[in-house]
Design an enzyme around this catalytic site. Sequence first.
Site, mmCIF file in Angstrom:
data_model
loop_
_atom_site.group_PDB
_atom_site.id
_atom_site.type_symbol
_atom_site.label_atom_id
_atom_site.label_comp_id
_atom_site.label_asym_id
_atom_site.label_seq_id
_atom_site.Cartn_x
_atom_site.Cartn_y
_atom_site.Cartn_z
ATOM 1 C CB CYS A 7 -0.931 -0.027 1.211
ATOM 2 S SG CYS A 7 -1.949 1.446 1.339
ATOM 3 C CB CYS A 50 -0.768 2.545 4.036
ATOM 4 S SG CYS A 50 -2.181 1.800 3.227
ATOM 5 C CG ASP A 51 3.069 1.353 4.466
ATOM 6 O OD1 ASP A 51 2.590 1.864 5.496
ATOM 7 O OD2 ASP A 51 2.894 0.161 4.152
#
Length: 314
Positions: free
Chosen positions: A136, A139-140
């Site tokens: 992701c 997300c990261d």
Amino acid sequence: MSDQVENVVIIGTGCAGLTAAIYTARSSLNPLVLEGPLPGGQLTTTSEVENFPGFPHGVDGFQLTQNMREQATRFGTRFEQALVSSVDFTSMPRKLHLGDRTILAKTVIVATGASPRMTGIPGEKELYGGKGVTTCATCDGAFYRKMEVAVLGGGDSAAEEALFLTRFASKVYLVHRRDSLRASKIMADRAVAHEKIQMVWDTVPVEVLGVKEGAVSGLKVRHVKTNAESVLPVKGIFVAIGHIPNTGPFAPPLDVDEGGYFKPQPGSQVQTNIPGVYVAGDCSDHVYRQAITAAGMGCAAAIEAERWLAEHHG
Ligand code: NAP
């Protein structure tokens, strides 16, 4: 076991499940939605959604599912965090077992989505989540500011992840096993043309390096035509090689195809081999796999459930 029999239980809170909830709630069926491990589904891990109709300037994936959830709640949808462990569809009402609890339902809509496929190469599992391997970028991605990263895959997800990562990373290697991207032309062109993205064609990942150190220190890759191995000096690896349908405790009894996707009855997109049980979204669609098609299937499943209830329960 509670004696209450639900009109409709929807499993999953992605686009398909939430759309089914909006429709069944608006029909006063008082749906119960069971929420799994990734509330909101795959869209919540997407950055900008540019192709969902009605948003000419794009919409944040997380926001889109939040909006759907709010819309479903407004019409009386109930949400519960719960994992279905097994099902009994042999009698009416249908039974959904949640560990030591059982929910009874007249109709069921399974909208469990799909999970990221992993490569299975050494080091991937050990360094997954917080140690450099992830699925992701949204997300990261921000953790890899001014670092070099690799994205694995050649589809729209890989192109999208790579483009998103250019906001943070100093360089993005897009590692693909063939010499052209499967991604849609617009995404592929954007990725190939981006100055921060280096295409690594005809190449497969072999090993994630850094297991001993507990953090990714590189990615060993192999050129499929020459068999030459080399190491990409990356700190982050974003796996974007497709998905596996989440059919879990529902198959069997629900039929699946050779790819493991739920297989609707001939002539229907959503009706399963069990009357009153429907499927919708990425758990049953290996062809389109779009937010809008998942929503469409959720709508179709809701309408079918509604008709079935009217026919069988007045
Ligand atoms: P996908 O289209 O199935 O692409 C998966 C990619 O991973 C392919 O390029 C495949 O290679 C590669 N791959 C598969 N297994 C591999 C392995 N073991 N090792 C190395 N490479 C491997 O999956 P996706 O990109 O997740 O897209 C899924 C669907 O969602 C598509 O319909 C896509 O259009 C849609 N989507 C749309 C958007 C958007 O419109 N904004 C964004 C994301 C996804 P091959 O090409 O050689 O098969």
